[in-house]
Design a protein around this motif. Structure first.
Motif, PDB file in Angstrom:
ATOM      1  N   TYR A   1       0.828  -1.206   0.000  1.00  0.00           N
ATOM      2  CA  TYR A   1       0.000   0.000   0.000  1.00  0.00           C
ATOM      3  C   TYR A   1       0.865   1.261   0.000  1.00  0.00           C
ATOM      4  CZ  TYR A   1      -3.154   3.653   1.637  1.00  0.00           C
ATOM      5  OH  TYR A   1      -3.858   4.828   1.752  1.00  0.00           O
ATOM      6  N   SER A   2       1.868   1.289   0.879  1.00  0.00           N
ATOM      7  CA  SER A   2       2.642   2.516   1.079  1.00  0.00           C
ATOM      8  C   SER A   2       3.783   2.680   0.095  1.00  0.00           C
ATOM      9  CB  SER A   2       3.217   2.534   2.503  1.00  0.00           C
ATOM     10  OG  SER A   2       4.154   1.477   2.670  1.00  0.00           O
ATOM     11  N   GLY A   3       4.241   1.559  -0.516  1.00  0.00           N
ATOM     12  CA  GLY A   3       5.406   1.639  -1.390  1.00  0.00           C
ATOM     13  C   GLY A   3       6.712   1.715  -0.632  1.00  0.00           C
ATOM     14  N   ALA A   4       6.654   1.611   0.697  1.00  0.00           N
ATOM     15  CA  ALA A   4       7.877   1.648   1.508  1.00  0.00           C
ATOM     16  C   ALA A   4       8.599   0.307   1.415  1.00  0.00           C
ATOM     17  CB  ALA A   4       7.535   1.957   2.967  1.00  0.00           C
TER      18      ALA A   4
ATOM     19  N   TRP B   1       6.771   4.995  11.010  1.00  0.00           N
ATOM     20  CA  TRP B   1       5.459   4.826  10.373  1.00  0.00           C
ATOM     21  C   TRP B   1       4.721   6.152  10.266  1.00  0.00           C
ATOM     22  CZ3 TRP B   1       1.505   6.520  13.433  1.00  0.00           C
ATOM     23  CH2 TRP B   1       1.770   6.638  14.798  1.00  0.00           C
ATOM     24  N   ALA B   2       5.072   7.117  11.123  1.00  0.00           N
ATOM     25  CA  ALA B   2       4.381   8.409  11.090  1.00  0.00           C
ATOM     26  C   ALA B   2       4.611   9.130   9.769  1.00  0.00           C
ATOM     27  CB  ALA B   2       4.846   9.284  12.254  1.00  0.00           C
ATOM     28  N   ALA B   3       5.647   8.712   9.005  1.00  0.00           N
ATOM     29  CA  ALA B   3       5.955   9.380   7.744  1.00  0.00           C
ATOM     30  C   ALA B   3       4.852   9.200   6.709  1.00  0.00           C
ATOM     31  CB  ALA B   3       7.282   8.855   7.188  1.00  0.00           C
ATOM     32  N   ILE B   4       4.028   8.133   6.832  1.00  0.00           N
ATOM     33  CA  ILE B   4       2.964   7.920   5.845  1.00  0.00           C
ATOM     34  C   ILE B   4       1.602   8.388   6.362  1.00  0.00           C
ATOM     35  CG2 ILE B   4       4.186   5.994   4.789  1.00  0.00           C
ATOM     36  CD1 ILE B   4       2.236   4.091   6.199  1.00  0.00           C
ATOM     37  N   VAL B   5       1.589   8.993   7.560  1.00  0.00           N
ATOM     38  CA  VAL B   5       0.352   9.534   8.130  1.00  0.00           C
ATOM     39  C   VAL B   5       0.179  10.978   7.666  1.00  0.00           C
ATOM     40  CG1 VAL B   5      -0.868  10.092  10.270  1.00  0.00           C
ATOM     41  CG2 VAL B   5       0.538   8.020  10.130  1.00  0.00           C
ATOM     42  N   HIS B   6      -1.037  11.363   7.383  1.00  0.00           N
ATOM     43  CA  HIS B   6      -1.299  12.744   6.974  1.00  0.00           C
ATOM     44  C   HIS B   6      -0.797  13.693   8.071  1.00  0.00           C
ATOM     45  CE1 HIS B   6      -3.374  16.348   5.675  1.00  0.00           C
ATOM     46  NE2 HIS B   6      -3.676  15.727   4.529  1.00  0.00           N
ATOM     47  N   PRO B   7      -0.075  14.745   7.694  1.00  0.00           N
ATOM     48  CA  PRO B   7       0.493  15.655   8.705  1.00  0.00           C
ATOM     49  C   PRO B   7      -0.543  16.196   9.690  1.00  0.00           C
ATOM     50  CG  PRO B   7       1.390  16.141   6.539  1.00  0.00           C
ATOM     51  CD  PRO B   7       0.320  15.125   6.326  1.00  0.00           C
ATOM     52  N   ASP B   8      -1.768  16.408   9.209  1.00  0.00           N
ATOM     53  CA  ASP B   8      -2.797  16.959  10.093  1.00  0.00           C
ATOM     54  C   ASP B   8      -3.277  15.959  11.140  1.00  0.00           C
ATOM     55  OD1 ASP B   8      -2.582  19.229   8.595  1.00  0.00           O
ATOM     56  OD2 ASP B   8      -4.405  18.883   7.414  1.00  0.00           O
ATOM     57  N   ASP B   9      -2.972  14.675  10.955  1.00  0.00           N
ATOM     58  CA  ASP B   9      -3.482  13.643  11.860  1.00  0.00           C
ATOM     59  C   ASP B   9      -2.431  13.143  12.855  1.00  0.00           C
ATOM     60  OD1 ASP B   9      -5.736  13.858  10.300  1.00  0.00           O
ATOM     61  OD2 ASP B   9      -5.302  12.084   9.097  1.00  0.00           O
ATOM     62  N   VAL B  10      -1.155  13.510  12.656  1.00  0.00           N
ATOM     63  CA  VAL B  10      -0.062  12.923  13.435  1.00  0.00           C
ATOM     64  C   VAL B  10      -0.210  13.194  14.931  1.00  0.00           C
ATOM     65  CG1 VAL B  10       2.418  12.985  13.864  1.00  0.00           C
ATOM     66  CG2 VAL B  10       1.559  12.937  11.516  1.00  0.00           C
ATOM     67  N   ALA B  11      -0.478  14.443  15.301  1.00  0.00           N
ATOM     68  CA  ALA B  11      -0.514  14.806  16.727  1.00  0.00           C
ATOM     69  C   ALA B  11      -1.586  14.023  17.481  1.00  0.00           C
ATOM     70  CB  ALA B  11      -0.747  16.307  16.877  1.00  0.00           C
TER      71      ALA B  11
ATOM     72  N   ARG C   1      -5.592   9.322   8.166  1.00  0.00           N
ATOM     73  CA  ARG C   1      -5.320   9.127   6.741  1.00  0.00           C
ATOM     74  C   ARG C   1      -3.892   8.604   6.538  1.00  0.00           C
ATOM     75  NH1 ARG C   1      -7.230  15.168   5.637  1.00  0.00           N
ATOM     76  NH2 ARG C   1      -6.516  15.180   7.820  1.00  0.00           N
ATOM     77  N   LEU C   2      -3.764   7.595   5.671  1.00  0.00           N
ATOM     78  CA  LEU C   2      -2.467   7.025   5.339  1.00  0.00           C
ATOM     79  C   LEU C   2      -2.158   7.272   3.872  1.00  0.00           C
ATOM     80  CD1 LEU C   2      -2.552   3.566   7.166  1.00  0.00           C
ATOM     81  CD2 LEU C   2      -1.237   5.592   7.798  1.00  0.00           C
ATOM     82  N   ARG C   3      -0.906   7.639   3.611  1.00  0.00           N
ATOM     83  CA  ARG C   3      -0.501   7.930   2.233  1.00  0.00           C
ATOM     84  C   ARG C   3      -0.230   6.648   1.455  1.00  0.00           C
ATOM     85  NH1 ARG C   3       4.129  10.599   2.970  1.00  0.00           N
ATOM     86  NH2 ARG C   3       5.400   8.795   2.417  1.00  0.00           N
ATOM     87  N   ARG C   4      -0.840   6.571   0.277  1.00  0.00           N
ATOM     88  CA  ARG C   4      -0.636   5.440  -0.614  1.00  0.00           C
ATOM     89  C   ARG C   4       0.649   5.666  -1.420  1.00  0.00           C
ATOM     90  NH1 ARG C   4      -5.841   4.080  -4.101  1.00  0.00           N
ATOM     91  NH2 ARG C   4      -4.968   5.745  -5.387  1.00  0.00           N
ATOM     92  N   ALA C   5       1.128   4.618  -2.100  1.00  0.00           N
ATOM     93  CA  ALA C   5       2.384   4.718  -2.847  1.00  0.00           C
ATOM     94  C   ALA C   5       2.335   5.802  -3.915  1.00  0.00           C
ATOM     95  CB  ALA C   5       2.713   3.364  -3.495  1.00  0.00           C
ATOM     96  N   ASP C   6       1.148   6.074  -4.477  1.00  0.00           N
ATOM     97  CA  ASP C   6       1.035   7.100  -5.525  1.00  0.00           C
ATOM     98  C   ASP C   6       0.870   8.500  -4.948  1.00  0.00           C
ATOM     99  OD1 ASP C   6      -1.509   6.932  -4.515  1.00  0.00           O
ATOM    100  OD2 ASP C   6      -2.471   6.313  -6.387  1.00  0.00           O
ATOM    101  N   GLY C   7       0.952   8.631  -3.624  1.00  0.00           N
ATOM    102  CA  GLY C   7       0.873   9.945  -3.003  1.00  0.00           C
ATOM    103  C   GLY C   7      -0.506  10.307  -2.486  1.00  0.00           C
ATOM    104  N   LEU C   8      -1.524   9.521  -2.819  1.00  0.00           N
ATOM    105  CA  LEU C   8      -2.876   9.813  -2.350  1.00  0.00           C
ATOM    106  C   LEU C   8      -3.075   9.286  -0.918  1.00  0.00           C
ATOM    107  CD1 LEU C   8      -4.975   8.943  -5.544  1.00  0.00           C
ATOM    108  CD2 LEU C   8      -4.307  11.204  -4.721  1.00  0.00           C
ATOM    109  N   TYR C   9      -3.875  10.005  -0.149  1.00  0.00           N
ATOM    110  CA  TYR C   9      -4.193   9.585   1.222  1.00  0.00           C
ATOM    111  C   TYR C   9      -5.570   8.923   1.270  1.00  0.00           C
ATOM    112  CZ  TYR C   9      -0.269  12.291   3.073  1.00  0.00           C
ATOM    113  OH  TYR C   9       0.978  12.766   3.363  1.00  0.00           O
ATOM    114  N   ARG C  10      -5.673   7.851   2.061  1.00  0.00           N
ATOM    115  CA  ARG C  10      -6.951   7.175   2.256  1.00  0.00           C
ATOM    116  C   ARG C  10      -7.203   7.023   3.764  1.00  0.00           C
ATOM    117  NH1 ARG C  10      -9.283   4.756  -2.150  1.00  0.00           N
ATOM    118  NH2 ARG C  10     -10.426   3.289  -0.819  1.00  0.00           N
TER     119      ARG C  10
END
Length: 656
Positions: free
Chosen positions: A164-167, A177-187, A208-217
């Motif tokens: 999913y993440s492409g990592a 893992w926080a690197a694939i979390v939407h910045p607004d949701d991390v805190a 929201r988690l970032r997908r490999a293509d850059g989209l968040y779901r």
């Protein structure tokens, strides 16, 4: 009996482990009750060296060697080996033996303890089996599954997370893992996770988690603690479930207008991306046609210059100053020919002549060439995997590609460093090609070239294969080296990928299509004197200056020469009844009759005729799928007098 012996025996008789006492020479004279109960033996059977009978015969020589070495050195003995019980079953025991010494340091006895590890090893195996079952189940679940240590550090993810993440595996461990979390949701996530760790309560959050293509779901994450018998948390097990569709539906019901706008924007972005991809494809196609046309005219021009310079060189023999100037001019022709070849390569218009090659053997044979090119300050390491597959590739072009990449690496290392060349087998699956649309699933031979140089900045790494792009100073490179490698690999049906980190170095991976055919035996060309002949050659060339130069060169080599300005005129010469041994024709000429058709008709009329094509750019006349048609002989322009002479003799030799 020494007091220590009596104390040991009194204690050992009631221990659950197998205990014994030996003399300084290793002769065992006493065992505890547990020993006889386990082995089902008697004291008479075991005294001295009788213990060997309950050891596994395959392990006994090693045990004896180790035990005798300890006796000789006076050092403690420790070893894991199987002992046979009274039921005939061998079980694993850990044996520890320590010497007892007198006041002078002399060994008076050896005290040994054998501990049965069966339960411990079974428990460890059960734990491993349990872990394996969990991993198997977790990999089969379509959701994301992860585990964390008691302190909250994540230490394992199933494949669905990486897909999913492409990592890459390991990139998300710990707090990464926080690197694939939407910045607004991390805190909010961090606070909730910290609260669960402190209280030991189950965890649940939406983010929201970032997908490999850059989209968040959107996902809902749930985690529960796993506790031991004492209630201590030993691990956390968590899952992430994709709820993007549910979220989208809820938002659609609540905010219909916003949702419609978002869909329009998303669709527009997709269309724009598709249009951009199409424009890029059309641009490369147009650029390829342009470079092909330019290369054709440029190579014809270089052929005129080169041919006349070579003829002139024979006229001025003995005039050192004039010869030097002609050689300088010839060097310029060579550089121009290389530039034209690079243009054709990145435009994927090279007439490839692939052979079945074992890349491992190939790179070993280029080792001396690379060492001469890179210098003594570059360490070269070659790593070739066992069972390497074969690939079908143009040997000359793959050699140029390796040399290009090696020289780029040398420059990146400023002449000092390590270059690693690796060859192995690789398979690209649908998951990989989904993230790399220019790749095709299948089996490949992987050629990886790694340097320890300065690396490439992330913002430009995607541009390095673009034609004329270079990070070198003005005058230090044409910017066609990497684009030439890219074009050649793509034209060969392969895939190329670059990985780089500033200050660490760069790896470029070439994926070359696998073939199951046997490796071709390549007989190296033997350099020798330039030879001509007396055969009759028909030269067909629409460019008058090129034709004149070619005819003059062939006459100088001793051949009888006929000439024609186009294919139709050449066919008339053939039909005139003139004796012709070889047809030497340009590929691209004006008129209704094309060169391949001329060759076919000429062979029908003169069965013994052989054909040699020449061209600065072949179009699709004798090249299909980027490869020369079977049985076709081609001499690319510009060619030297020596190359022409050798090729003519080689083609004429096929008549025999």
């Amino acid at each position: 009996m020494p007091t220590s012996d009596r104390q040991f025996r009194a204690l050992a008789e009631n221990l659950p482990t197998l205990c014994w006492i030996a003399g300084p020479d290793g002769y065992i004279h006493w065992y505890n009750r547990r020993w006889y109960e386990y082995t089902g033996t008697s004291a008479a059977e075991m005294e001295g060296w009788g213990w060997q009978s309950v050891h596994h015969p395959e392990k006994l020589p090693d045990v004896l060697e180790r035990w005798r070495a300890s006796i000789a050195s006076g050092q403690p003995f420790e070893m894991l080996f199987p002992l046979r019980g009274g039921d005939g079953v061998y079980r694993p025991f850990l044996t520890r033996v320590s010497p007892s010494r007198d006041a002078d340091g002399a060994i008076t006895a050896w005290f040994g303890v054998n501990t049965d590890l069966t339960d411990q090893m079974n428990a460890e195996q059960a734990l491993r089996d349990s872990e394996a079952k969990f991993r198997t189940l977790a990999q089969a679940i379509p959701n994301h599954v992860w585990t964390a240590l008691p302190d909250g550090q994540l230490d394992w993810f199933n494949d669905q997370v990486y897909q999913y993440s492409g990592a890459a595996p390991g990139e998300l461990d710990g707090q990464s893992w926080a690197a694939i979390v939407h910045p607004d949701d991390v805190a909010a996530i961090a606070n909730g996770w910290a609260a669960s760790l402190a209280s030991g309560a189950s965890y649940q959050a939406e983010f929201r988690l970032r997908r490999a293509d850059g989209l968040y779901r959107w996902h809902v994450s749930r985690a529960v603690p796993i506790r031991d018998a004492d209630g201590r948390i030993t691990r956390w097990i968590g899952t992430n479930t994709d709820i993007e569709d549910q979220k989208s539906t809820a938002e659609a019901l609540a905010h219909l207008n916003d949702t419609l706008e978002h869909r329009v924007e998303s669709r527009t972005a997709e269309l724009l991306q598709a249009q951009e991809t199409l424009r890029q494809s059309q641009r490369m196609e147009s650029l390829g046609k342009l470079t092909g046309g330019v290369a054709h005219d440029f190579n014809n021009l270089l052929q005129v210059i080169s041919g006349n310079l070579q003829l002139l060189l024979r006229d001025i023999a003995g005039n050192a100053k004039a010869e030097r100037r002609v050689h300088n001019a010839m060097a310029g022709v060579t550089r121009g020919a290389k530039l034209a070849s690079q243009l054709l390569s990145f435009g994927r218009r090279q007439p490839l002549a692939p052979r079945v090659v074992n890349i491992g053997r190939f790179i070993r044979e280029t080792d001396d060439m690379l060492r001469r090119a890179l210098g003594d300050e570059i360490e070269i390491e070659t790593v070739v995997a066992g069972g390497l597959w074969n690939t079908q590739i143009d040997p000359g072009n793959i050699e140029n590609a390796i040399l290009n990449l090696a020289i780029n690496a040398r420059d990146a290392m400023d002449g000092v460093g390590k270059l690693t060349i690796e060859a192995g087998n690789a398979s690209l699956d649908d998951d990989y090609t989904r993230l790399n649309p220019d790749a095709t699933p299948g089996q490949y031979v992987l050629l990886a070239i790694t340097d320890t140089g300065c690396g490439i900045a992330p913002e430009i790494v995607d541009e390095v294969f673009e034609p004329f792009f270079t990070t070198k100073a003005d005058g230090k490179g044409s910017g066609l080296g990497l684009s030439m490698v890219y074009g050649f690999v793509k034209q060969s049906g392969g895939h190329i990928k670059i990985y780089s980190e500033v200050g660490q170095g760069t790896t470029i991976k070439l994926y070359l299509p696998r073939t199951t055919e046997s490796e071709d035996v390549v007989v190296p060309a033997v350099a020798g004197p330039v030879e001509g002949g007396s055969e009759s050659i028909l030269v067909v060339e629409d460019d008058a200056e090129v034709r004149e130069t070619s005819v003059a060169t062939l006459l100088d080599l001793g051949y009888r020469v006929l000439q024609a300005k186009d294919a139709q005129s050449a066919l008339s010469v053939v039909e005139s009844g003139s004796a012709i041994d070889l047809l030497f024709t340009d590929v691209v000429m004006p008129g209704p009759l094309r060169s391949p058709e001329l060759a076919r008709k000429a062979r029908e009329r003169l069965p013994g005729l052989v054909v040699l094509f020449t061209s600065g750019y072949t179009e699709n006349a004798i090249v299909h799928g980027g490869r020369l048609d079977p049985g076709v002989d081609l001499l690319p322009k510009p060619y030297s007098r020596e190359a022409l002479a050798q090729k003519i003799r080689a083609v004429l030799a096929k008549r025999n």
